[in-house]
Scaffold this motif. Structure first.
Motif, PDB file in Angstrom:
ATOM      1  N   GLU A  67       0.841  -1.199   0.000  1.00 16.05           N
ATOM      2  CA  GLU A  67       0.000   0.000   0.000  1.00 16.05           C
ATOM      3  C   GLU A  67       0.876   1.249   0.000  1.00 16.05           C
ATOM      4  O   GLU A  67       1.723   1.425   0.887  1.00 16.05           O
ATOM      5  N   PRO A  68       0.718   2.140  -0.989  1.00 15.91           N
ATOM      6  CA  PRO A  68       1.475   3.393  -0.941  1.00 15.91           C
ATOM      7  C   PRO A  68       0.882   4.312   0.137  1.00 15.91           C
ATOM      8  O   PRO A  68      -0.285   4.156   0.488  1.00 15.91           O
ATOM      9  N   PRO A  69       1.678   5.246   0.698  1.00 17.53           N
ATOM     10  CA  PRO A  69       3.078   5.510   0.329  1.00 17.53           C
ATOM     11  C   PRO A  69       4.089   4.750   1.181  1.00 17.53           C
ATOM     12  O   PRO A  69       5.279   4.768   0.872  1.00 17.53           O
ATOM     13  N   ASP A  70       3.623   4.114   2.296  1.00 18.96           N
ATOM     14  CA  ASP A  70       4.588   3.491   3.199  1.00 18.96           C
ATOM     15  C   ASP A  70       4.780   2.003   2.920  1.00 18.96           C
ATOM     16  O   ASP A  70       5.476   1.312   3.653  1.00 18.96           O
ATOM     17  N   ARG A  71       4.153   1.474   1.880  1.00 12.57           N
ATOM     18  CA  ARG A  71       4.347   0.109   1.386  1.00 12.57           C
ATOM     19  C   ARG A  71       3.924  -0.955   2.399  1.00 12.57           C
ATOM     20  O   ARG A  71       4.464  -2.044   2.437  1.00 12.57           O
ATOM     21  N   THR A  72       2.928  -0.624   3.242  1.00  9.40           N
ATOM     22  CA  THR A  72       2.396  -1.611   4.171  1.00  9.40           C
ATOM     23  C   THR A  72       1.499  -2.591   3.429  1.00  9.40           C
ATOM     24  O   THR A  72       0.913  -2.260   2.381  1.00  9.40           O
ATOM     25  N   PRO A  73       1.364  -3.834   3.915  1.00 10.90           N
ATOM     26  CA  PRO A  73       0.518  -4.820   3.243  1.00 10.90           C
ATOM     27  C   PRO A  73      -0.952  -4.386   3.221  1.00 10.90           C
ATOM     28  O   PRO A  73      -1.497  -3.974   4.242  1.00 10.90           O
ATOM     29  N   ARG A  74      -1.564  -4.473   2.068  1.00 13.58           N
ATOM     30  CA  ARG A  74      -2.965  -4.085   1.923  1.00 13.58           C
ATOM     31  C   ARG A  74      -3.872  -5.231   2.357  1.00 13.58           C
ATOM     32  O   ARG A  74      -3.704  -6.368   1.897  1.00 13.58           O
ATOM     33  N   ALA A  75      -4.784  -4.934   3.239  1.00 14.38           N
ATOM     34  CA  ALA A  75      -5.693  -5.958   3.757  1.00 14.38           C
ATOM     35  C   ALA A  75      -6.500  -6.598   2.621  1.00 14.38           C
ATOM     36  O   ALA A  75      -6.941  -5.922   1.687  1.00 14.38           O
ATOM     37  N   GLY A  76      -6.661  -7.900   2.707  1.00 15.46           N
ATOM     38  CA  GLY A  76      -7.471  -8.621   1.741  1.00 15.46           C
ATOM     39  C   GLY A  76      -6.772  -8.999   0.459  1.00 15.46           C
ATOM     40  O   GLY A  76      -7.406  -9.537  -0.450  1.00 15.46           O
ATOM     41  N   THR A  77      -5.453  -8.725   0.356  1.00 15.96           N
ATOM     42  CA  THR A  77      -4.737  -9.047  -0.892  1.00 15.96           C
ATOM     43  C   THR A  77      -3.693 -10.147  -0.700  1.00 15.96           C
ATOM     44  O   THR A  77      -2.938 -10.436  -1.614  1.00 15.96           O
ATOM     45  N   GLU A  78      -3.635 -10.758   0.459  1.00 17.31           N
ATOM     46  CA  GLU A  78      -2.609 -11.760   0.726  1.00 17.31           C
ATOM     47  C   GLU A  78      -2.813 -13.024  -0.105  1.00 17.31           C
ATOM     48  O   GLU A  78      -3.935 -13.462  -0.323  1.00 17.31           O
ATOM     49  N   ARG A  79      -1.706 -13.572  -0.576  1.00 14.84           N
ATOM     50  CA  ARG A  79      -1.715 -14.871  -1.261  1.00 14.84           C
ATOM     51  C   ARG A  79      -0.341 -15.501  -1.101  1.00 14.84           C
ATOM     52  O   ARG A  79       0.625 -14.824  -0.722  1.00 14.84           O
ATOM     53  N   SER A  80      -0.243 -16.771  -1.382  1.00 19.17           N
ATOM     54  CA  SER A  80       1.004 -17.511  -1.202  1.00 19.17           C
ATOM     55  C   SER A  80       1.459 -18.110  -2.517  1.00 19.17           C
ATOM     56  O   SER A  80       0.649 -18.423  -3.399  1.00 19.17           O
ATOM     57  N   ILE A  81       2.775 -18.258  -2.646  1.00 22.55           N
ATOM     58  CA  ILE A  81       3.347 -18.968  -3.784  1.00 22.55           C
ATOM     59  C   ILE A  81       4.278 -20.048  -3.238  1.00 22.55           C
ATOM     60  O   ILE A  81       4.981 -19.836  -2.256  1.00 22.55           O
ATOM     61  N   PRO A  82       4.260 -21.233  -3.845  1.00 19.98           N
ATOM     62  CA  PRO A  82       5.133 -22.314  -3.367  1.00 19.98           C
ATOM     63  C   PRO A  82       6.603 -21.913  -3.481  1.00 19.98           C
ATOM     64  O   PRO A  82       7.004 -21.232  -4.428  1.00 19.98           O
ATOM     65  N   ALA A  83       7.393 -22.328  -2.515  1.00 26.50           N
ATOM     66  CA  ALA A  83       8.820 -21.988  -2.521  1.00 26.50           C
ATOM     67  C   ALA A  83       9.601 -23.026  -1.739  1.00 26.50           C
ATOM     68  O   ALA A  83       9.194 -23.442  -0.655  1.00 26.50           O
ATOM     69  N   ASP A  84      10.725 -23.432  -2.303  1.00 30.95           N
ATOM     70  CA  ASP A  84      11.676 -24.301  -1.604  1.00 30.95           C
ATOM     71  C   ASP A  84      12.887 -23.514  -1.117  1.00 30.95           C
ATOM     72  O   ASP A  84      13.603 -23.967  -0.225  1.00 30.95           O
ATOM     73  N   LEU A  85      13.117 -22.373  -1.746  1.00 30.93           N
ATOM     74  CA  LEU A  85      14.272 -21.543  -1.420  1.00 30.93           C
ATOM     75  C   LEU A  85      13.866 -20.078  -1.518  1.00 30.93           C
ATOM     76  O   LEU A  85      13.312 -19.656  -2.536  1.00 30.93           O
ATOM     77  N   ALA A  86      14.095 -19.320  -0.445  1.00 35.87           N
ATOM     78  CA  ALA A  86      13.834 -17.880  -0.451  1.00 35.87           C
ATOM     79  C   ALA A  86      15.148 -17.152  -0.212  1.00 35.87           C
ATOM     80  O   ALA A  86      15.922 -17.516   0.679  1.00 35.87           O
ATOM     81  N   LEU A  87      15.404 -16.130  -1.011  1.00 39.88           N
ATOM     82  CA  LEU A  87      16.638 -15.358  -0.927  1.00 39.88           C
ATOM     83  C   LEU A  87      16.301 -13.914  -0.586  1.00 39.88           C
ATOM     84  O   LEU A  87      15.517 -13.272  -1.291  1.00 39.88           O
ATOM     85  N   LEU A  88      16.876 -13.415   0.495  1.00 42.93           N
ATOM     86  CA  LEU A  88      16.600 -12.064   0.961  1.00 42.93           C
ATOM     87  C   LEU A  88      17.636 -11.107   0.398  1.00 42.93           C
ATOM     88  O   LEU A  88      18.794 -11.115   0.804  1.00 42.93           O
ATOM     89  N   ALA A  89      17.224 -10.310  -0.573  1.00 47.70           N
ATOM     90  CA  ALA A  89      18.106  -9.323  -1.210  1.00 47.70           C
ATOM     91  C   ALA A  89      17.592  -7.939  -0.847  1.00 47.70           C
ATOM     92  O   ALA A  89      17.071  -7.199  -1.681  1.00 47.70           O
ATOM     93  N   LEU A  90      17.749  -7.584   0.417  1.00 46.66           N
ATOM     94  CA  LEU A  90      17.135  -6.379   0.965  1.00 46.66           C
ATOM     95  C   LEU A  90      18.120  -5.248   1.204  1.00 46.66           C
ATOM     96  O   LEU A  90      17.774  -4.236   1.794  1.00 46.66           O
ATOM     97  N   GLY A  91      19.352  -5.422   0.779  1.00 40.67           N
ATOM     98  CA  GLY A  91      20.344  -4.378   0.950  1.00 40.67           C
ATOM     99  C   GLY A  91      21.050  -4.471   2.289  1.00 40.67           C
ATOM    100  O   GLY A  91      20.941  -5.464   3.019  1.00 40.67           O
ATOM    101  N   PHE A  92      21.779  -3.402   2.621  1.00 40.32           N
ATOM    102  CA  PHE A  92      22.651  -3.386   3.793  1.00 40.32           C
ATOM    103  C   PHE A  92      22.419  -2.108   4.585  1.00 40.32           C
ATOM    104  O   PHE A  92      22.105  -1.056   4.015  1.00 40.32           O
TER     105      PHE A  92
END
Length: 491
Positions: free
Chosen positions: A380-405
């Protein structure tokens, strides 16, 4: 030979040719097509208008003499152009491959959405030819000063500082905790963006000039801060900003969730022959990359080469526009949609999907306790918080966090041993002349600036070297392109 002064009107912009995207995924070599650049470079360089006010020059923290070497290349004066390029940039073969080219965003031809000069491609062709022709030779000092300098960290800032100080006649030693020097240039950047023989070639040049490298040595453990400081007349801290940003959501510690840089380092060590197999591989796995920057794109290209079953990239930022937003006018480096070579490969093979405005809310376990899915929502703009009612999942075996330093890794020897303090931005505090902590200690690169671009790191290394030389001799003739407080041109 006369260059076409109207080429900016008659010659269209042309990029360096890349190998076929599918072909690239069969190996780890650089993406560019060998020998495909030189025939077009002269015509592209002629597109430079040699502006009276060269904004490209101002947009580059190194102060690269872009119009000068463009005009010389257009006139086939390659050697003279190389002299001008190497006068401001220690490592143009790195920036020509890795820099996002803010100089091109500031090119006058980019006004009103025009096509700028291919400055980065010309720089790369010039840098590579300088090596091939033997123009980029070691520059050992004529005599020594008798002063000793220690540089901690061998990323681009540390290497630039060390080379400048060695060339000034100081006895310079670089300390690196990894087995081999290079920092993120070696272990963070995949070989398809920078083949490591180019790094090794530059390191060999530095050794020939007199720089000493001590690797596999962790300051604060094998050698104390007091011992290091007592053995030199000045110390440059160039340890980078390696403190990785975490994602505080449920499931973040599940098996299968990894930091991107650890993943990339393992893959690079395999390519370097240091490991028989990657500690974390994407082969046959469903991969989710959380992040939208260059590191995320490097993870994408690496996962595709490791034959991942599927790759999804979640970028919390909204889809950027193709053209400049009115709020980011020329000559700033705008936030526009840039397709990396990794994204090109994903599109060509159908092997990757990029989701914008996606806020990751949880990592979900399977029956075995390992990662099974990544849950996200619309941001959700402008603070990019999760918008209620839009959550969904995708299958994953490996998640990589590329969030900077967030800044340098917390090390007691830096804060306690050298008296460095951490500023509000997470980086080490320093004055405008790069001095910090106790007398004779200087901070260069991302350690003092925060996570930034390679071109800024090299500029910082050069200016920190000038500050050290001035501290040791009371004067300096070394180039001093930026102040520690300098920032990018931005709104």
């Amino acid at each position: 030979m006369a260059a076409d002064r109207m080429a900016f009107l008659t010659t269209p912009r042309a990029e360096r040719a890349r190998r076929d995207a599918r072909e690239r995924l069969e190996d780890w070599r650089e993406v560019y097509r060998p020998g495909a650049l030189l025939p077009i470079v002269g015509g592209q360089a002629a597109r430079c208008m040699d502006c009276g006010l060269p904004f490209c020059h101002s947009a580059c923290p190194l102060g690269n003499l872009v119009p000068d070497w463009n005009r010389l290349v257009a006139l086939d004066g390659w050697r003279a152009a190389a002299v001008r390029l190497l006068a401001t940039n220690n490592f143009p073969e790195f920036t020509g491959r890795l820099c996002p080219a803010p100089c091109e965003s500031a090119c006058v031809l980019a006004v009103d959405g025009g096509a700028p000069v291919t400055i980065k491609n010309i720089e790369l062709a010039l840098a590579d030819r300088a090596w091939e022709e033997g123009w980029d030779l070691p520059q050992p000092p004529a005599s020594g000063t008798g002063r000793r300098v220690a540089v901690v960290g061998s990323g681009p800032a540390g290497l630039a500082a060390a080379q400048q100080l060695t060339r000034a006649g100081h006895t310079t030693t670089v300390y690196e905790r990894d087995d081999r020097p290079g920092g993120l240039l070696r272990y963070g950047i995949p070989p398809f963006r920078l083949e490591k023989h180019r790094l090794d070639r530059r390191l060999d040049q530095m050794r020939a000039e007199g720089t000493t490298f001590r690797t596999g040595l962790r300051v604060g453990r094998e050698v104390s801060a007091d011992e290091l400081r007592a053995g030199c007349d000045a110390l440059v801290v160039a340890v980078g900003a390696g403190h990785r940003r975490d994602l505080p959501v449920p499931g973040g510690r599940l098996p299968g969730v990894h930091q991107a840089m650890a993943y990339l380092t393992g893959a690079n060590r395999v390519d370097e022959g240091e490991l028989p197999a990657a500690p974390v591989s994407a082969e046959g796995l469903r991969v989710v990359i959380v992040g939208g920057g260059d590191t995320a794109a490097d993870c994408l290209g690496t996962a595709l080469r490791q034959r991942a079953a599927a790759v999804t990239q979640l970028d919390i930022n909204p889809r950027p526009p193709v053209r400049r937003d009115p709020g980011q006018p020329w000559p700033v480096h705008p936030k526009v949609r840039r397709e990396t070579t990794s994204h090109e490969e994903a599109e060509a093979t159908g092997g990757g999907v990029r989701v914008f405005a996606a806020s990751t809310v949880a990592f979900e376990p399977g029956p075995d306790g390992r990662l099974a899915a990544v849950r996200f929502a619309d941001a959700e703009p402008p603070d990019r918080t999760p918008r209620a009612g839009t959550e969904r999942s995708i299958p994953a075996d490996l998640a990589l966090l590329a969030l900077g330093f967030t800044g340098p890794e917390p090390e007691p020897w830096l804060t306690g041993g050298l008296g460095l303090t951490v500023g509000p931005d997470g980086a080490f505090a320093r004055d405008d002349g790069f001095a910090a902590g106790t007398a004779g200690v200087f901070v260069a690169g991302d350690a003092g600036r925060g996570q930034s671009l390679i071109v800024w790191a090299i500029a910082e290394g050069r200016s920190a070297a000038a500050a050290v030389d001035r501290y040791l001799r009371g004067r300096t003739e070394l180039p001093d392109p930026i102040r520690a407080s300098a920032r990018r041109l931005a709104l």
